[in-house]
Scaffold this motif. Structure first.
Motif, short mmCIF file in Angstrom:
data_model
loop_
_atom_site.label_atom_id
_atom_site.label_comp_id
_atom_site.label_asym_id
_atom_site.label_seq_id
_atom_site.Cartn_x
_atom_site.Cartn_y
_atom_site.Cartn_z
N ASP A 375 -3.83 50.34 53.08
CA ASP A 375 -5.44 51.46 53.14
C ASP A 375 -4.56 53.26 53.08
N ARG A 376 -3.82 52.76 51.74
CA ARG A 376 -2.99 54.54 51.84
C ARG A 376 -4.23 55.04 50.56
N ASN A 377 -3.58 56.24 50.78
CA ASN A 377 -4.47 57.45 49.69
C ASN A 377 -3.58 58.25 49.16
N ILE A 378 -2.52 57.57 48.52
CA ILE A 378 -1.79 58.77 48.18
C ILE A 378 -2.32 59.46 46.30
N ALA A 379 -2.04 60.67 46.00
CA ALA A 379 -2.54 61.47 44.90
C ALA A 379 -1.58 60.75 43.90
N ARG A 380 -1.84 60.39 42.73
CA ARG A 380 -1.36 60.67 41.30
C ARG A 380 0.11 61.42 41.22
N LEU A 381 -0.69 62.74 42.02
CA LEU A 381 -0.15 64.08 41.09
C LEU A 381 -0.35 64.66 42.77
N SER A 389 3.67 62.49 42.04
CA SER A 389 3.87 62.49 43.63
C SER A 389 5.53 61.66 43.77
N ASP A 390 6.21 61.75 44.74
CA ASP A 390 7.54 60.85 44.63
C ASP A 390 7.50 60.33 46.47
N MET A 391 6.88 60.40 47.03
CA MET A 391 6.31 59.52 48.01
C MET A 391 5.65 59.40 48.64
N PRO A 392 5.37 57.44 48.92
CA PRO A 392 3.32 56.80 48.90
C PRO A 392 3.78 56.67 50.63
N TYR A 393 4.51 57.11 50.90
CA TYR A 393 4.77 56.45 52.38
C TYR A 393 5.25 58.18 53.86
N ASN A 394 4.58 57.62 54.92
CA ASN A 394 5.11 58.99 55.80
C ASN A 394 5.88 58.74 55.91
N ARG A 395 6.85 59.96 55.77
CA ARG A 395 8.51 60.14 56.23
C ARG A 395 8.75 60.15 57.49
N ASP A 396 7.48 60.84 58.45
CA ASP A 396 8.26 60.81 59.86
C ASP A 396 7.86 59.55 60.81
N ASN A 397 6.61 58.41 60.13
CA ASN A 397 6.83 57.23 60.44
C ASN A 397 7.17 56.04 59.72
N ASP A 398 6.81 56.15 58.92
CA ASP A 398 6.76 54.81 57.46
C ASP A 398 8.03 54.60 57.55
N GLU A 409 20.19 43.66 56.03
CA GLU A 409 19.70 43.42 55.19
C GLU A 409 18.61 44.89 54.85
N PRO A 410 18.22 45.27 53.67
CA PRO A 410 17.45 45.99 53.11
C PRO A 410 16.41 46.23 53.13
N THR A 411 15.12 47.54 53.36
CA THR A 411 13.92 47.24 53.81
C THR A 411 13.16 47.31 52.60
N LEU A 412 12.05 46.67 52.34
CA LEU A 412 11.33 46.28 51.50
C LEU A 412 9.65 47.16 51.14
N MET A 413 9.71 48.55 51.09
CA MET A 413 8.35 49.03 51.26
C MET A 413 7.23 49.08 50.23
N LEU A 414 6.42 48.04 51.06
CA LEU A 414 5.14 48.14 50.13
C LEU A 414 3.69 48.86 50.34
N MET A 415 3.47 49.70 50.17
CA MET A 415 2.82 50.74 50.37
C MET A 415 1.21 50.53 49.28
N VAL A 434 8.51 50.44 47.40
CA VAL A 434 10.18 51.18 47.47
C VAL A 434 11.46 50.74 48.88
N LEU A 435 12.38 50.44 48.13
CA LEU A 435 13.59 50.08 48.37
C LEU A 435 14.46 50.62 49.64
N VAL A 436 14.67 50.74 50.54
CA VAL A 436 15.59 51.12 51.38
C VAL A 436 17.03 50.42 51.88
N VAL A 437 18.05 51.12 51.06
CA VAL A 437 19.47 50.22 51.52
C VAL A 437 19.65 50.41 52.66
#
Length: 452
Positions: A375-381, A389-398, A409-415, A434-437
């Motif tokens: 249920d995310r609503n990130i704008a395209r621009l 837009s380059d951050m489809p997640y919340n930095r402090d939480n997600d 192991e890496p984390t695959l974020m799926l927003m 988003v892939l997190v190393v």
């Protein structure tokens, strides 16, 4: 600055831009802002130095370096000459509300960094008055620096480009790349985009590096496109890692250079064959995010999204949202499906093969952590610009939780985005990966494009 603006500065075409619209057209907003910031920043420095625009310490420089062709340099000179003339006409009016607004915007841009350094800040009224004086009294000069010039006539006794006025604008190409020292450089408008984006070449172009006093640094600004900025950011990552290894004596490990072979298998490769474009620097906590795409129509992609939903629910007790693990093969399958739902519009966007190759390289156990948000609503621009837009997640939480998962192991974020039309999408739900190393991964440079 926009890529389209560089095109206007390259060729004379009145269908795209008319010089007489210099103060009002959005088509050269980057260049206009850069020049006004340069004038404003220079005036702030002159005021900090006592207010007398004489002497070497009160002469400042600005470089425009986007093309090597001489016709482009002439085009840029004509645009700037007309812009300065319009600024002078505006400064001589009794009602200069347009110019006042330009200066006010530049002032509040400059004082952010001046305040951070703790330096004295002239008042807005004082700066407005000085900027108008600088414009009316023609404290600005512009010079083309290319192979048609007798360079010796442009140099002072110290072999540096002569600063003839308090505010000097230099327009040029290859001669500005290297070999000439430019004093008190506080503005750099850069648009060189070579076909082969190699690190040593770009660093030679990058005249914004080099010593300057902290007071000058506080009003220094650099202007470039988003794509060029990202490439320079990658160069900085490489260079920072090299410096870190040198200082800590970590020469036994160094940096691994890897690419994919014709079968899609990760293999070592020579650093000399690495291009900066389509290159990823892998270190713990690094995020790999596709940036610059549009989705397909809902009728075309909804079945792919349902198939991703099905894989996730099967691994998360019937739920989408949450933190869980899936197999590496399932992760690759999800990425295959995601790239069927999007259309890449940006040359530097992480492509499907790169994303899948990195999953295969980073996962040693055959498992991948998943952090799924819905249920995310990130704008395209971005709201403040026309950039993607380059951050489809919340930095402090997600992102924090995803990094905590990525221990071994890496984390695959799926927003899961709603993809609303009001946000610039196609009114179609989609997944933004988003892939997190993970932690303790060997430092590596990966490229999907190796020089032949």
């Amino acid at each position: 600055i926009e890529e389209s603006e560089l095109g206007i500065l390259k060729n004379s075409d009145r269908r795209k831009y008319k010089e007489e619209e210099g103060l009002t057209s959005d088509k050269i907003i980057g260049l206009r802002t850069a020049i006004l910031n340069f004038i404003t920043g220079g005036c702030i420095r002159i005021l900090q130095n006592g207010g007398n625009p004489r002497g070497k310490s009160n002469k400042f420089s600005f470089i425009i370096h986007t093309e090597i062709s001489k016709s482009s340099h002439t085009r840029q000179e004509n645009i700037i000459e007309e812009l300065l003339l319009q600024l002078k006409n505006e400064a001589q009016k009794k009602d200069t509300s347009l110019l006042d607004k330009f200066i006010e915007n530049s002032y509040f841009n400059m004082i952010q960094s001046v305040e951070k350094y703790g330096f004295e800040i002239p008042s807005l009224d004082e700066v407005i008055g000085y900027v108008k004086t600088a414009i009316k009294n023609e404290w600005l000069s512009k010079v083309i620096v290319n192979s048609e010039n007798d360079i010796n006539t442009l140099l002072d006794d110290d072999g540096q480009l002569r600063l003839r006025t308090p505010l000097n604008i230099f327009i040029g190409g290859q001669i500005l790349d290297r070999g000439i020292t430019i004093n008190n450089l506080i503005g750099f408008y850069y648009g060189r985009n070579p076909n082969k984006m190699q690190q040593d070449t770009v660093l030679q172009h990058s005249r914004m590096y080099g010593y300057r006093s902290e007071k000058d640094l506080a009003v220094t600004r650099f202007y470039t496109t988003k794509n060029l900025y990202e490439k320079m950011s990658q160069i900085n990552d490489f260079d920072a890692k090299l410096r870190e290894d040198f200082e800590q004596g970590n020469f036994d490990k160094g940096i691994i250079f890897i690419s994919t072979d014709s079968n899609g298998k990760i293999t070592p490769c020579s650093p000399q064959k690495i291009r900066i474009s389509n290159t990823q620097f892998l270190k713990e906590g690094k995020t790999i995010t596709p940036i610059g795409f549009q989705t397909g129509y809902k009728t075309h992609i909804k079945d792919y999204v349902k198939e991703i939903d099905k894989i996730l629910r099967e691994n998360n007790k019937g739920e989408l949202k949450g933190k869980f693990t899936i197999s590496k093969d399932e992760a690759c399958k999800i990425i295959e499906l995601i790239y069927k739902t999007i259309k890449i519009e940006n040359d530097n966007c992480v492509n499907k093969n790169t994303f899948i190759s990195l999953i295969n390289y980073l996962s040693s156990s055959g498992k991948i952590n998943v952090y799924c948000g819905i249920d995310r609503n990130i704008a395209r621009l971005r709201a403040t610009s026309r950039y993607y837009s380059d951050m489809p997640y919340n930095r402090d939480n997600d992102l924090r939780q995803a990094k905590e998962l990525a221990s071994k192991e890496p984390t695959l974020m799926l927003m899961r985005q709603n993809g609303l039309k009001d946000n610039g999408w196609m009114d179609a739900e989609f997944y933004w990966p988003v892939l997190v190393v993970q932690n303790n991964v060997p430092k590596a440079v990966y490229t999907s494009e190796v020089l032949k």
